[in-house]
Design an enzyme around this catalytic site. Structure first.
Site, PDB file in Angstrom:
ATOM      1  N   HIS A 175     -30.614   7.481  -8.889  1.00 16.58           N
ATOM      2  CA  HIS A 175     -30.768   6.808 -10.186  1.00 16.58           C
ATOM      3  C   HIS A 175     -30.304   5.355 -10.131  1.00 16.58           C
ATOM      4  O   HIS A 175     -30.286   4.666 -11.154  1.00 16.58           O
ATOM      5  CB  HIS A 175     -29.971   7.594 -11.233  1.00 16.58           C
ATOM      6  CG  HIS A 175     -30.404   7.374 -12.634  1.00 16.58           C
ATOM      7  ND1 HIS A 175     -29.530   7.032 -13.634  1.00 16.58           N
ATOM      8  CD2 HIS A 175     -31.623   7.462 -13.225  1.00 16.58           C
ATOM      9  CE1 HIS A 175     -30.177   6.908 -14.772  1.00 16.58           C
ATOM     10  NE2 HIS A 175     -31.451   7.166 -14.550  1.00 16.58           N
ATOM     11  N   LYS A 177     -29.900   1.242  -9.547  1.00 22.58           N
ATOM     12  CA  LYS A 177     -30.754   0.081  -9.804  1.00 22.58           C
ATOM     13  C   LYS A 177     -30.102  -1.168  -9.218  1.00 22.58           C
ATOM     14  O   LYS A 177     -28.971  -1.511  -9.566  1.00 22.58           O
ATOM     15  CB  LYS A 177     -30.966  -0.144 -11.307  1.00 22.58           C
ATOM     16  CG  LYS A 177     -31.914   0.845 -11.973  1.00 22.58           C
ATOM     17  CD  LYS A 177     -31.198   1.973 -12.624  1.00 22.58           C
ATOM     18  CE  LYS A 177     -32.160   2.878 -13.385  1.00 22.58           C
ATOM     19  NZ  LYS A 177     -31.521   4.104 -13.879  1.00 22.58           N
ATOM     20  N   ASP A 182     -30.823 -12.854  -0.846  1.00 28.83           N
ATOM     21  CA  ASP A 182     -30.093 -13.699   0.104  1.00 28.83           C
ATOM     22  C   ASP A 182     -28.605 -13.385   0.166  1.00 28.83           C
ATOM     23  O   ASP A 182     -27.805 -14.234   0.589  1.00 28.83           O
ATOM     24  CB  ASP A 182     -30.285 -15.191  -0.230  1.00 28.83           C
ATOM     25  CG  ASP A 182     -31.678 -15.691   0.133  1.00 28.83           C
ATOM     26  OD1 ASP A 182     -32.409 -14.948   0.819  1.00 28.83           O
ATOM     27  OD2 ASP A 182     -32.042 -16.807  -0.278  1.00 28.83           O
ATOM     28  N   HIS A 417     -31.314   2.668 -24.002  1.00 29.28           N
ATOM     29  CA  HIS A 417     -31.224   3.037 -22.599  1.00 29.28           C
ATOM     30  C   HIS A 417     -30.022   2.375 -21.917  1.00 29.28           C
ATOM     31  O   HIS A 417     -29.780   2.568 -20.727  1.00 29.28           O
ATOM     32  CB  HIS A 417     -32.514   2.662 -21.860  1.00 29.28           C
ATOM     33  CG  HIS A 417     -32.689   3.323 -20.543  1.00 29.28           C
ATOM     34  ND1 HIS A 417     -32.441   2.681 -19.357  1.00 29.28           N
ATOM     35  CD2 HIS A 417     -33.071   4.589 -20.216  1.00 29.28           C
ATOM     36  CE1 HIS A 417     -32.680   3.518 -18.345  1.00 29.28           C
ATOM     37  NE2 HIS A 417     -33.065   4.672 -18.835  1.00 29.28           N
ATOM     38  N   LYS A 419     -26.370   1.553 -20.602  1.00 28.20           N
ATOM     39  CA  LYS A 419     -25.223   2.347 -20.142  1.00 28.20           C
ATOM     40  C   LYS A 419     -24.066   1.370 -19.889  1.00 28.20           C
ATOM     41  O   LYS A 419     -23.958   0.765 -18.810  1.00 28.20           O
ATOM     42  CB  LYS A 419     -25.534   3.113 -18.858  1.00 28.20           C
ATOM     43  CG  LYS A 419     -26.809   3.997 -18.933  1.00 28.20           C
ATOM     44  CD  LYS A 419     -27.943   3.312 -18.253  1.00 28.20           C
ATOM     45  CE  LYS A 419     -29.135   4.178 -17.921  1.00 28.20           C
ATOM     46  NZ  LYS A 419     -29.494   5.262 -18.708  1.00 28.20           N
ATOM     47  N   ASP A 424     -10.498  -2.170 -23.720  1.00 29.03           N
ATOM     48  CA  ASP A 424      -9.401  -3.062 -24.117  1.00 29.03           C
ATOM     49  C   ASP A 424      -9.816  -4.521 -24.210  1.00 29.03           C
ATOM     50  O   ASP A 424      -8.994  -5.433 -23.993  1.00 29.03           O
ATOM     51  CB  ASP A 424      -8.218  -2.920 -23.143  1.00 29.03           C
ATOM     52  CG  ASP A 424      -7.513  -1.577 -23.285  1.00 29.03           C
ATOM     53  OD1 ASP A 424      -7.685  -0.922 -24.328  1.00 29.03           O
ATOM     54  OD2 ASP A 424      -6.802  -1.178 -22.338  1.00 29.03           O
TER      55      ASP A 424
END
Length: 522
Positions: A175, A177, A182, A417, A419, A424
């Site tokens: 899952h 991404k 470079d 979508h 996440k 704090d």
């Protein structure tokens, strides 16, 4: 009257075909020497800009990318300006306008001598596999598949039906991404490569979050990628898809299949945080960034294959994020499209409440959820979350359409979508991990934690926009036995007593199936 027998016949035929195909298997894992990213060349344009943008040494620079168009443009800018390497890792890489833009940019980079490595989970490659295979024929370009299916590769269901004896293996997916150029700049976060994640879809679009990163965290990101790239769960795409329509594929097929080059992206002058497009900063030679200590947290590529469920959970990105949350002293704000904390997570939330740590959660409403069964898992904890004192918000598709802060949704269905977590008012998490059992034990996940108060305040601003303009605030009824949804429109407050914007059938199905679905399958 004829529809049911016809459907049964088709299903029986599909089962027969699947059974015959079940004897198929993956080719032997190819022998290959491990590949590691080269040391970053400090003289490339991207590395020079990164060095000119802020403090050197142990500090990482970060900028949030809440706007889909800006986030897509950032990836395109990195691909177009890279001189040495591109590493690309995604759960989903679609053959649509967004996917084709990026595929063309990757092909162009390979042709000018950039070393391009693309790693894609194999679950959703039915439509994109021919372009990915053709891309792999481009000079300087390699494409590999994570945990591939052996056969019947025309769709997700047919793939699983072709290998019922391997369901345990195939139920584990990558899952992660990542898009890095470079060894100097990267984009990480929640977005897959498909129109829906960049507000270019016609039926649905996702509110999501990515971050642009520079600095020493790039070494960690490239090391994580290399571990996946060299994993025994990864195959070169040509080993899995040697032919298309029975014919060999070469680099010329890429141009034939890809179609005309898409026009330049239409970009607003600034995003909701007041930043200009990344390309403008790159042209100016300096990026506007926030700097702080950062670390990558990632599951190992063999997490599903080499561990028990308990071991996978104990070492997972999920548990590392829970560790951050439990260390909070004052406040936690968290967004997760799928929110199924489980009993251990619920106990952790209640521990925060007992220590007077303010907890705010933003997730999807039933109407906004693209995985309705997962919503049944969330509902099991909703009243307890509210009773513990958590501030709970659910995204509204209708209210999202009326808010242009994240882009124009038009008639498309708005879904969450993103996440993210803010702890704090200083620590920011951005990544791929949902707060559900699948992320904890089935999928591999990745994210980045950055310590910077100004970055945290910008994340809180983005979350606040969704909470106040695009979501319902939930509360318990006075007797504590039912949930109420509150929508604030100007000075007027509307109180709803059932799952807002959902249909009767959605509610009925969820009430019937909710008690029956094991939480471990969500």
């Amino acid at each position: 009257m004829n529809r049911l027998p016809h459907w049964i016949g088709r299903a029986f035929l599909a089962l027969c075909v699947a059974t015959l195909a079940a004897c198929g298997s993956l080719p032997a894992a190819p022998e290959r020497a491990p590949v590691r990213a080269e040391a970053t060349d400090p003289h490339t344009p991207l590395a020079t800009i990164a060095a000119a943008s802020g403090p050197s040494g142990t500090q990482t620079g970060a900028r949030l990318l809440p706007l889909g168009a800006y986030s897509l443009d950032a990836r395109l800018q990195l691909a177009e300006r890279a001189q040495r390497s591109l590493v690309v890792q995604y759960y989903q890489f679609e053959d649509d306008a967004t996917g084709r833009r990026l595929l063309q940019a990757l092909r162009d980079a390979g042709l000018r001598g950039v070393q391009v490595r693309v790693l894609v989970d194999d679950l959703y490659t039915a439509r994109s596999q021919r372009l990915l295979l053709a891309l792999s024929k481009t000079p300087n370009t390699e494409v590999r598949l994570y945990n591939p299916f052996c056969c019947n590769r025309h769709g997700v269901l047919s793939r699983f039906l072709a290998s019922p004896h391997e369901f345990g293996r195939l139920n584990h997916r990558m899952h992660n991404k990542l898009f890095a150029a470079d060894g100097a700049m990267a984009v990480v976060g929640g977005r897959n490569i498909a129109d829906d994640y960049f507000l270019l879809g016609s039926a649905q679009n996702f509110i999501d979050m990515d971050a642009l990163l520079v600095g020493p965290v790039l070494q960690q990101l490239q090391a994580v990628f290399d571990d996946y790239w060299n994993s025994r769960l990864v195959w070169p795409i040509a080993e899995i898809v040697p032919l298309v329509d029975g014919q060999p594929v070469d680099a010329g097929d890429f141009d034939r299949w890809i179609g005309a080059r898409a026009p330049a992206l239409a970009l607003p002058g600034v995003d909701l945080l007041g930043y200009a497009p990344v390309g403008q900063d790159l042209d100016a030679g300096r990026l506007a960034l926030h700097w702080g200590a950062a670390q990558v947290i990632a599951d190992p590529p063999t997490k599903p294959a080499s561990m028990s469920a308990d071991e996978a959970l104990a070492t997972s990105v999920t548990m590392q994020v829970w560790g951050l949350l439990l260390a909070a002293r004052d406040e936690v704000e968290l967004t997760s499209p799928y929110l199924v904390p489980g009993e251990k997570g619920m106990a952790a939330f209640q521990d925060l409440a007992q220590r007077k740590v303010r907890l705010t959660l933003l997730t999807n409403s039933l109407a906004a959820n693209d995985e309705p069964l997962v919503h049944t898992g969330y509902v099991r904890y909703r009243k307890r979350l509210l009773a513990s004192g958590a501030s709970l918000y659910e995204l509204s598709p209708e209210r999202t359409r009326a808010d242009e802060q994240f882009g124009m949704f038009g008639k498309s269905l708005g879904r969450l979508h993103s996440k993210t977590a803010v702890i704090d008012g200083r620590q920011v998490f951005v990544g791929s991990m949902n707060l559900d059992p699948r992320s904890a034990t089935k999928n591999t996940e990745m994210g980045v934690v950055v310590d910077n108060a100004a970055l945290a305040q910008e994340m809180l601003r983005v979350i606040e926009v969704s909470k106040t303009r695009s979501a319902y605030r939930l509360r318990l009824r006075d007797d504590g036995q039912a949930v109420e949804w509150l929508a604030l429109d100007g000075a007027a407050e509307t109180v709803l007593t059932d799952e807002p914007e959902s249909t009767f059938w959605q509610r009925l199905v969820n009430r019937l199936l909710g008690p029956l679905v094991p939480e471990t399958l969500l």
